[in-house]
Scaffold this motif. Sequence first.
Motif, mmCIF file in Angstrom:
data_model
loop_
_atom_site.group_PDB
_atom_site.id
_atom_site.type_symbol
_atom_site.label_atom_id
_atom_site.label_comp_id
_atom_site.label_asym_id
_atom_site.label_seq_id
_atom_site.Cartn_x
_atom_site.Cartn_y
_atom_site.Cartn_z
ATOM 1 N N ALA A 20 88.666 -37.723 36.087
ATOM 2 C CA ALA A 20 89.782 -36.834 36.077
ATOM 3 C C ALA A 20 90.669 -37.061 35.260
ATOM 4 O O ALA A 20 91.419 -36.036 34.549
ATOM 5 C CB ALA A 20 90.199 -36.964 37.470
ATOM 6 N N LEU A 21 91.173 -38.378 34.818
ATOM 7 C CA LEU A 21 92.127 -38.374 33.938
ATOM 8 C C LEU A 21 91.865 -38.087 32.404
ATOM 9 O O LEU A 21 92.540 -37.341 31.690
ATOM 10 C CB LEU A 21 92.140 -40.001 33.810
ATOM 11 C CG LEU A 21 93.066 -40.666 34.977
ATOM 12 C CD1 LEU A 21 93.059 -42.335 35.126
ATOM 13 C CD2 LEU A 21 94.469 -40.261 35.217
ATOM 14 N N ARG A 22 90.225 -38.156 32.078
ATOM 15 C CA ARG A 22 89.743 -37.774 30.766
ATOM 16 C C ARG A 22 89.779 -36.200 30.768
ATOM 17 O O ARG A 22 90.054 -35.696 29.755
ATOM 18 C CB ARG A 22 88.511 -38.151 30.534
ATOM 19 C CG ARG A 22 88.593 -39.927 30.516
ATOM 20 C CD ARG A 22 87.152 -40.603 30.290
ATOM 21 N NE ARG A 22 87.479 -42.048 30.388
ATOM 22 C CZ ARG A 22 86.264 -42.773 30.110
ATOM 23 N NH1 ARG A 22 85.301 -42.374 29.325
ATOM 24 N NH2 ARG A 22 86.536 -44.187 30.224
ATOM 25 N N GLY A 23 89.545 -35.914 31.987
ATOM 26 C CA GLY A 23 89.542 -34.194 32.080
ATOM 27 C C GLY A 23 91.065 -33.693 31.914
ATOM 28 O O GLY A 23 91.119 -32.644 31.418
ATOM 29 N N MET A 24 92.098 -34.320 32.036
ATOM 30 C CA MET A 24 93.389 -33.931 31.919
ATOM 31 C C MET A 24 93.628 -34.017 30.367
ATOM 32 O O MET A 24 94.054 -32.956 29.842
ATOM 33 C CB MET A 24 94.526 -35.027 32.606
ATOM 34 C CG MET A 24 95.736 -34.505 32.364
ATOM 35 S SD MET A 24 96.922 -35.767 33.551
ATOM 36 C CE MET A 24 96.374 -37.354 33.137
ATOM 37 N N THR A 25 93.223 -34.923 29.733
ATOM 38 C CA THR A 25 93.199 -34.881 28.122
ATOM 39 C C THR A 25 92.486 -33.667 27.504
ATOM 40 O O THR A 25 92.785 -32.981 26.623
ATOM 41 C CB THR A 25 92.724 -36.485 27.662
ATOM 42 O OG1 THR A 25 93.437 -37.062 28.142
ATOM 43 C CG2 THR A 25 92.795 -36.382 26.113
ATOM 44 N N LEU A 26 91.124 -33.615 28.247
ATOM 45 C CA LEU A 26 90.139 -32.559 27.719
ATOM 46 C C LEU A 26 90.758 -31.018 27.734
ATOM 47 O O LEU A 26 90.817 -30.350 26.976
ATOM 48 C CB LEU A 26 88.721 -32.577 28.416
ATOM 49 C CG LEU A 26 87.952 -31.534 27.981
ATOM 50 C CD1 LEU A 26 87.554 -31.781 26.323
ATOM 51 C CD2 LEU A 26 86.619 -31.788 28.582
#
Length: 425
Positions: free
Chosen positions: A183-189
């Motif tokens: 979820a955190l990396r999805g925020m960046t993506l």
Amino acid sequence: MPSRTPRATPDLKVALVCDYSLDYLGGAQSAFLDEARILAADGARVTVVAPRTKASRRSAAAHPATENPAMLDVDVRRVLPGLDLPLLRNRPQLRRRLREEFTARGIQVVHVHSEFGLTAAAIDVARELGLPVVHTVHTFFWQARMPAVFEPIAALITRTFARCVRSHPVSGTALAPSATDSALRGMTLSTAERADVVVSPSAHQADRLRAAGVRRVAVIPNAAPEATQAEPLTSVEGPVRLVWVGRLAPEKRVLEFVRAARTAQALLRPGALSIEIIGDGPLRRAVEDAADPAGPEPRPDILVTGRLSRDEVRARVRRAHLVALTSLGFDNQPVVVVEAFTEARSVVYVDADLREGLSEGGILVPSDVAGMAEALVRLVRQPSDIVDASRRAHRAAAVFSPAHHAELLRRVYADAGAPVAAPAR
């Protein structure tokens, strides 16, 4: 005719946007502010857009709108406890303020350095005004280190929080084994997907972003605003002095490093290896306890100094023989590498994925405690290796030069659609 590097027009106006507090100069903030100075020195008109903090108020007083770089700080009502993250929501009032300021200042490219509410608002306004957007990703390797039983609810909270502050959904792509990390990396993506061009300071992170579906990624290493003036070591006198710099947090593996240092010191003659830990964070007490365990004799050969200013850190690095970098699978392109190489000091590191500068001027060692300890012992007993590494770091520092950084940024801005001109013949 040979191709020529595009040059930013003398009046190119860039908005550099960051959600993070500038009161605490972590790696992302340091790289962000360094870039502002590099761009200004290269001839662009730079506006730093960041939350209103003590540091931004001091900077705004020193750098009003007529100066370069100039400050545009945004009022903050709340700060997320424990993370020093100012909470700014992407709301109509914020977008209105940015729209007015971008228009009044004649902004021509919006360059964001984070993924939260202020960034989302800046991208929304850029799209309304038809401005190109560049996004520098400082980490695509978020690690929440959450117990598995809490993963589902933590991931839901993360996505809900991100949607609340940004007014945009988080990418649902599976990006990590952990639901929270994903979820955190999805925020960046999802932020990267809204940019015209994405900048990654490292090649290995760029590879991960491309694998996640980001189409246009450029690699531009972090840089120092000043070219290196330091000279490499010619000898190692007295104890080998090694500095560790960073946030005292699990992902930085500072406790593992302290244990390795203690093991190495036990194998060496007293006073042969001196360690300084610079930084603060949740592991501060644990690091202090590990550095100075209870016993009849004090152990001054591992000093925990806490957080220091940027100038103080550089001075400590200059007085040291080596710098340690012990994170594994977490860092992108750490600013501490730039600081070390600028001072002609090599870096002892454990993550083979980190390449920029380190593959030429660093010292790769095993990542486990025993392997790190063995490497430290070897370096103390073979100081010529430290001198050689210092020379290699001095040569490799060219990749972090301000001129090189500005040249690569000019190319990215041109690719994103910003107005540029070719340099004079």
